[in-house]
Write an enzyme that holds these catalytic residues in place. Structure first.
Site, short mmCIF file in Angstrom:
data_model
loop_
_atom_site.label_atom_id
_atom_site.label_comp_id
_atom_site.label_asym_id
_atom_site.label_seq_id
_atom_site.Cartn_x
_atom_site.Cartn_y
_atom_site.Cartn_z
N ASP A 239 51.15 14.91 24.09
CA ASP A 239 51.02 16.29 24.56
C ASP A 239 50.10 17.01 23.59
O ASP A 239 49.99 16.64 22.42
CB ASP A 239 52.38 17.00 24.63
N ARG B 16 51.38 37.70 29.85
CA ARG B 16 51.78 36.66 28.89
C ARG B 16 51.19 36.91 27.50
O ARG B 16 51.85 36.73 26.49
CB ARG B 16 51.33 35.29 29.39
C1 LIG Z 1 54.67 21.42 33.16
S1 LIG Z 1 54.58 20.36 31.77
C2 LIG Z 1 54.69 18.77 32.57
C3 LIG Z 1 55.66 17.84 31.88
C4 LIG Z 1 55.90 16.50 32.59
N1 LIG Z 1 54.69 15.75 32.71
C5 LIG Z 1 56.54 16.72 33.94
O1 LIG Z 1 55.89 16.59 34.96
O2 LIG Z 1 57.74 17.03 33.97
C6 LIG Z 1 52.85 20.48 31.32
C7 LIG Z 1 52.53 19.95 29.93
O3 LIG Z 1 51.12 19.76 29.85
C8 LIG Z 1 50.72 20.05 28.52
N2 LIG Z 1 49.27 20.32 28.51
C9 LIG Z 1 48.60 21.41 28.96
N3 LIG Z 1 47.29 21.29 28.72
C10 LIG Z 1 47.11 20.09 28.13
C11 LIG Z 1 45.97 19.39 27.63
N4 LIG Z 1 44.73 19.92 27.68
N5 LIG Z 1 46.16 18.16 27.08
C12 LIG Z 1 47.40 17.62 27.01
N6 LIG Z 1 48.52 18.24 27.45
C13 LIG Z 1 48.37 19.46 28.00
C14 LIG Z 1 51.57 21.25 28.15
O4 LIG Z 1 51.66 21.40 26.73
C15 LIG Z 1 52.91 20.91 28.81
O5 LIG Z 1 53.78 20.28 27.91
#
Ligand SMILES: C[S@@+](CC[C@H](N)C(=O)[O-])C[C@H]1O[C@@H](n2cnc3c(N)ncnc32)[C@H](O)[C@@H]1O
Length: 289
Positions: free
Chosen positions: A155, A46
């Site tokens: 987010d 990545r």
């Molecule tokens: C797989 S998506 C999940 C989206 C939604 N909650 C769902 O279940 O469909 C994970 C999200 O977590 C966010 N994320 C990752 N680390 C994070 C952090 N430390 N604080 C807030 N958001 C975070 C990423 O940017 C991403 O948009």
């Protein structure tokens, strides 16, 4: 025994043990990510893309760049490269079913009596989760905008948050939305794209928030959706996160987490299992922190 380097045949970069450790440390400190040695091939592939995009010749140069003042944008690119934004409307629909049956009736009654109602989508990605909450709410209460009801959608990634705020989706993304919601709450934008209507957006406040840093919010929330986010965190960070949700959840409120996540640590005594990966904050006032 660990390998000192990772350089698959034909690949141009070398990832030293010390460089992998420095990347893992940075990702843990800044975003709570847990990059175990088994993730090394993923990190290599990545982040190699980032090196190519930035025209860098080595991981050492990449680490120097991440260390410079003003490197926040690249740190966010690194997070995006190492995690996924996968989401869709009404993902794990059983959570929305429970939300409709067990959260909305009391929330609506409270709002109609002049009370305050708050829901939180934490780690909202491109917005399908908070919009699904809003569709469920509007379905049960078409005049929700006239009351003190808000959905907070946060987010850490400003790029994905801008997409969420925009609320503009392609045909493939809109497919998981029931026809009646699509007809009622979206309109055809340019080409094959659909735009979420203003009446839905009005219910949502979008904000950048890193779950492993300070939260400038106090709640209380009647429901929190934090799904498929903690999966990237280490065990300790997950436990801290669950504990931090407890005081911002109203007693009796529900926390929905991802299908492969579980509540662990001290929060287990305050959050009782209430369904498939859903938890209810106990009604007693005592909170374990
Ligand atoms: C797989 S998506 C999940 C989206 C939604 N909650 C769902 O279940 O469909 C994970 C999200 O977590 C966010 N994320 C990752 N680390 C994070 C952090 N430390 N604080 C807030 N958001 C975070 C990423 O940017 C991403 O948009």
């Amino acid at each position: 025994m660990t390998m000192a380097t990772t350089r698959p045949p034909g690949e141009e970069f070398m990832l030293k043990d010390s460089e992998f450790a420095a990347i893992a440390d940075l990702a843990r400190r800044n975003f709570g990510l847990d990059l175990q040695p088994a993730k090394r091939p993923l990190v290599y592939s990545r982040l190699s893309r980032r090196l190519r995009a930035l025209k860098l010749g080595s991981f050492s140069q990449y680490l120097s760049l991440l260390d410079k003042p003003g490197s926040e944008v690249e740190q966010m690119e690194m997070l995006s490269a190492l995690t996924t934004n996968v989401t869709h409307f009404f993902r794990e629909d059983h959570h929305f079913e429970q939300f409709r049956k067990e959260v909305l009736p009391n929330a609506i009654a409270r709002a109609k009596q002049g009370g305050r109602v708050r829901f939180w989508s934490a780690g909202c990605s491109a917005g399908q989760e908070p919009y699904s909450i809003a569709f469920s709410l509007l379905d049960a209460m078409p005049d929700a905008a006239d009351y003190d009801i808000k959905i907070l959608a946060t987010d850490v990634d400003p790029t994905i948050l801008a997409r969420a705020r925009q609320g503009d989706y392609g045909e493939d993304e809109i497919q998981s939305l029931k026809d009646r919601f699509r007809k009622q709450y979206t309109c055809r934008a340019t080409g094959e794209r659909y735009a979420i209507s203003g009446a839905v957006k009005e219910l949502i406040s979008f904000a950048e928030l890193n779950l492993v840093r300070e939260w400038p919010i106090s709640g209380p929330f009647q429901a929190i959706f934090c799904r498929n986010v903690a999966i990237y965190f280490g065990k300790d960070t997950q436990m801290q996160l669950w504990s931090r949700f407890v005081p911002v959840l109203e007693p009796g409120a529900l926390l929905f987490i991802g299908h492969s996540e579980r509540i662990t640590g001290p929060a287990s005594s305050d959050l009782q299992s209430a369904g498939i990966t859903s938890y209810r904050r106990s009604s007693t006032k005592q909170v374990t922190r």
